[in-house]
Write an enzyme that holds these catalytic residues in place. Structure first.
Site, mmCIF file in Angstrom:
data_model
loop_
_atom_site.group_PDB
_atom_site.id
_atom_site.type_symbol
_atom_site.label_atom_id
_atom_site.label_comp_id
_atom_site.label_asym_id
_atom_site.label_seq_id
_atom_site.Cartn_x
_atom_site.Cartn_y
_atom_site.Cartn_z
ATOM 1 N N HIS A 423 49.817 38.973 40.588
ATOM 2 C CA HIS A 423 50.269 38.717 39.213
ATOM 3 C C HIS A 423 50.491 37.225 38.987
ATOM 4 O O HIS A 423 51.626 36.751 38.859
ATOM 5 C CB HIS A 423 51.538 39.517 38.907
ATOM 6 C CG HIS A 423 51.281 40.981 38.715
ATOM 7 N ND1 HIS A 423 51.554 41.920 39.692
ATOM 8 C CD2 HIS A 423 50.741 41.668 37.669
ATOM 9 C CE1 HIS A 423 51.211 43.130 39.250
ATOM 10 N NE2 HIS A 423 50.714 43.005 38.027
ATOM 11 N N THR A 426 45.558 33.690 37.411
ATOM 12 C CA THR A 426 44.167 34.138 37.577
ATOM 13 C C THR A 426 44.021 35.572 37.045
ATOM 14 O O THR A 426 43.020 35.908 36.407
ATOM 15 C CB THR A 426 43.747 34.063 39.058
ATOM 16 O OG1 THR A 426 43.980 32.736 39.534
ATOM 17 C CG2 THR A 426 42.276 34.416 39.234
ATOM 18 N N HIS A 427 45.025 36.416 37.313
ATOM 19 C CA HIS A 427 45.006 37.776 36.753
ATOM 20 C C HIS A 427 45.041 37.702 35.220
ATOM 21 O O HIS A 427 44.299 38.418 34.535
ATOM 22 C CB HIS A 427 46.201 38.583 37.274
ATOM 23 C CG HIS A 427 46.442 39.866 36.518
ATOM 24 N ND1 HIS A 427 45.548 40.915 36.514
ATOM 25 C CD2 HIS A 427 47.486 40.248 35.715
ATOM 26 C CE1 HIS A 427 46.026 41.900 35.758
ATOM 27 N NE2 HIS A 427 47.200 41.518 35.260
ATOM 28 N N GLN A 635 43.090 52.813 46.939
ATOM 29 C CA GLN A 635 42.147 52.544 45.850
ATOM 30 C C GLN A 635 41.540 53.839 45.304
ATOM 31 O O GLN A 635 41.384 54.012 44.097
ATOM 32 C CB GLN A 635 41.038 51.604 46.342
ATOM 33 C CG GLN A 635 41.487 50.169 46.510
ATOM 34 C CD GLN A 635 41.907 49.532 45.192
ATOM 35 O OE1 GLN A 635 41.153 49.507 44.226
ATOM 36 N NE2 GLN A 635 43.132 49.027 45.141
#
Length: 686
Positions: A423, A426-427, A635
């Site tokens: 967080h 770049t996010h 994931q």
């Protein structure tokens, strides 16, 4: 007078059980027809009974086995023709009325051929024994239904002695029927979690003949407390249902009704004239409508999938696992202002060539944000923001100088924590890129106005500003200042939105809203806040389901779709869905980008678990332990539970085949690693 405990919320519909009496079937067994048999035949006709006449035991038995008459009258006067007792029972006993009773007779009629006497006798039999038998049969049917019911049901006497519990009650509470029947309720252990005066309140209701409905904690046989939605109904003849009816009438006549109340009332009315299977299905509908979490699916057991369970627990709760009052001060807190060491880019045209070259492909979904992160020394948001905001004409819309926008982007980026592995700015730049990409899609452009586009770009830029790298649950468990400020509700999302406007408006140099008129500012501000709050995961399924029901389904059903796309309510749903998909689009990026993002979010969750253990806080997501976690499994769970349905719906609306192909490839990649029992981001080198 009995009391029924139904341990599940029941519908507001008034259920009435009626005993419907079809015409009585009477069998007359007379050796020969005479005035007495004629008297009973006439009486049957007058009373609208169906009458059969048999002259021999054989014909009587044959007739009875075929029709199963409700009433059998046997002539006992002429024993030489046949023996009445033997007709029902072969063995003989002492000469009294008992053999008749034992044989199945329950009334003796002294010969009287008077037709009215026969008629009165039949009426007495019908309204006495016969109807009692009918009711008993109905009771058998009711108890069969109770035995099959999945609700736990307990019936007690007026003196609160337990008379019946059904199998569902035994299964839920852990008791066997034999352990409870005949016991007084007070002998069964009670939960100490109920308020002290609750039982008295319930008893007062019951004594007045009123139903009680509410939350009640019961104690299972093993000592565990169980929270139940309980409805207690006093059964006192027909009076009870009358009271219920009048209370329902009051509800129906309310002048101010919430939409859900209207829906429930419509269903209640429909049930009255529905066949039983439909009425039962509508009961189930009402049960679901009365829950508070209409949009959140119910997970199975904890053992089913710990990765999904932990992800859902960590992302979809507002710290309700809070067990500690330890104060948590954000150690990485940054000053909420523009640091003096940041150099201001001169203009969009003066962006360094290497950075400009990196951004040349920003119009493609496969744009590599990590190249931009490296080229800008972890300041991708300012540069990408300048390019995207310029492309969408944001400065022109806001009527603000480019220098103000530059300063604003720098202030916002400075308040992202570069120390967070995920967080960070770049996010934020990645979410801004996805937002801009979605805004260029034809269906999205048809739906949104320019003010919506500007709101979406601003919301994407600020949506995680000052994120501490910890989840809402962590902050609530730790009793952080933010959790206290926002009452443990949407803590981070509320903070991101509030801080964004504080940073923007406190200095004219970076106030991009300074030059627009008040009403436009209010509209824009409301849209930005709504979109930032939509990124909170506790409302994930609500947003997705509303989008599917209000937009996907109507669009699929209609040729012409203008009004569906542009209604104010649906524009809000589109904007929420857009930023939600942009926010968690990592699994739909090209594989290399997807893997990098998976590594970053896992590292942030590992760091949180480490800190929870250090501080003695509840571990919100136990599977995210850096020593044991399977990243492929996490994931797979995230894609299965949160991503697939949402992007199916978004793709059906915006047409994104490339994203769906990436999602499919990435899912297969993680599955492949998991099937090889690998826990890492990548397979080991050959």
């Amino acid at each position: 007078k009995t009391y029924g405990f139904n341990r599940k919320w029941m519908s507001g519909r008034e259920n009435k059980i009626k005993t419907i009496f079809s015409p009585l079937q009477v069998l007359l067994v007379f050796a020969k027809e005479d005035s007495q048999s004629n008297g009973f035949c006439w009486a049957c006709e007058k009373a609208n009974y169906r009458c059969s006449l048999a002259h021999t035991p054989e014909s009587a038995l044959e007739c009875f086995s075929e029709k199963h008459h409700d009433l059998v009258i046997v002539d006992h006067r002429h024993s030489r023709h046949f023996d009445a007792e033997a007709l029902c029972r072969p063995d003989r006993e002492e000469a009294s009325v008992m053999p008749l009773i034992n044989a199945g007779f329950n009334r003796r009629y002294v010969e009287n051929a008077n037709m009215m006497a026969c008629y009165n006798e039949l009426l007495q039999l019908e309204h006495g024994e016969v109807r009692a038998q009918f009711k008993l049969r109905a009771c058998n049917a009711i108890f069969t239904a109770l035995e099959q019911s999945q609700d736990a049901i307990e019936i007690t006497s007026e003196d609160q002695v337990i008379q019946y519990v059904n199998p569902a009650y035994e299964a839920i509470m852990g008791y066997q029927q034999g352990e409870l029947l005949g016991k007084e309720i007070i002998e069964v252990p009670k939960s100490e979690k109920n308020k002290p005066d609750l039982l008295e309140t319930i008893n007062t209701c019951i004594r007045k003949g009123k139903e009680w409905q509410g939350i009640y904690y019961a104690k299972k046989k093993n000592g565990d407390n169980i929270q139940q939605n309980v409805k207690i109904t006093p059964v006192i003849g027909q009076g009870g249902s009358q009271r219920r009816h009048s209370s329902m009438a009051r509800i129906h006549s309310m002048t101010i009704e919430a939409p859900i109340t209207k829906v429930i009332n419509i269903i209640n009315a429909a049930q009255e004239s529905s066949p039983m299977p439909v009425a039962e299905a509508l009961d189930r509908v009402l049960e679901i409508l009365r829950t508070t979490e209409l949009y959140s699916p119910q997970l199975g057991t904890k053992d089913e999938d710990p990765h999904t369970n932990d992800l859902v627990g960590g992302l979809m709760t507002d710290g309700l696992r809070r067990l500690s009052g330890n104060e948590y001060i954000l150690s990485t807190k940054q000053p909420h202002h523009l640091p003096s060491h940041l150099a201001t880019p001169l203009s969009l045209n003066d962006i360094p060539p290497r950075i400009a070259q990196t951004m040349e492909t920003e119009g493609s979904w496969d744009f590599d944000i990590f190249n931009l992160e490296a080229a800008t020394m972890k300041r991708p948001l300012t540069y990408l923001g300048l390019k995207i905001f310029s492309k969408f004409g944001v400065c022109e819309f806001l009527n603000c100088p480019e220098a103000t926008l530059r300063s604003w982007l720098q202030v916002i980026e400075a308040n992202y924590h570069s120390s967070n592995s995920y967080h960070n700015s770049t996010h934020a730049a990645d979410v801004l890129h996805a937002t801009a990409y979605f805004l260029c899609k034809e269906r999205v452009k048809q739906s949104l106005d320019p003010i919506d586009e500007v709101a979406a770009l601003i919301a994407a830029t600020v949506h995680d500003v000052d994120h501490p790298g910890r989840t809402n649950s962590f902050l609530c468990n730790a009793g952080s200042e933010l959790a206290i400020l926002y009452n443990d509700t949407a803590v981070l999302e509320s903070h991101h939105a509030a801080l964004a406007f504080q940073l923007t408006t406190r200095d004219d140099k970076c106030n991009i809203f300074k030059y627009i008129e008040r009403n436009e500012y209010r509209t824009l501000r409301q849209a930005v806040i709504d979109m930032v709050l939509a990124t909170e995961m506790t409302k994930h399924f609500e947003h997705v389901n509303k989008f599917v029901n209000s937009i996907n389904k109507p669009l699929a059903a209609l040729e012409e779709n203008g009004s569906i796309l542009t209604s104010p309510e649906n524009r809000i749903l589109v904007k929420r869905m857009l930023i939600k998909c942009a926010d968690i689009s990592n699994p739909c990026r090209p594989l290399e980008l997807c893997i990098e993002w998976a590594g970053r979010i896992s590292e942030e969750y590992f760091a949180q678990t480490d800190e929870e253990k250090r501080q003695g806080l509840p571990v919100v997501m136990p599977v995210f332990d850096r020593h044991t976690c399977s990243i492929p499994k996490s994931q797979i769970s995230f894609i299965d539970y949160f991503i697939t349905d949402m992007f199916d719906a978004w793709d059906a609306f915006a047409d994104l085949p490339n994203l769906m192909q990436h999602l499919d490839n990435n899912f297969k990649y993680w599955k492949g690693l998991d099937e090889r029992k690998l826990h890492s981001l990548r397979p080991p080198p050959e």
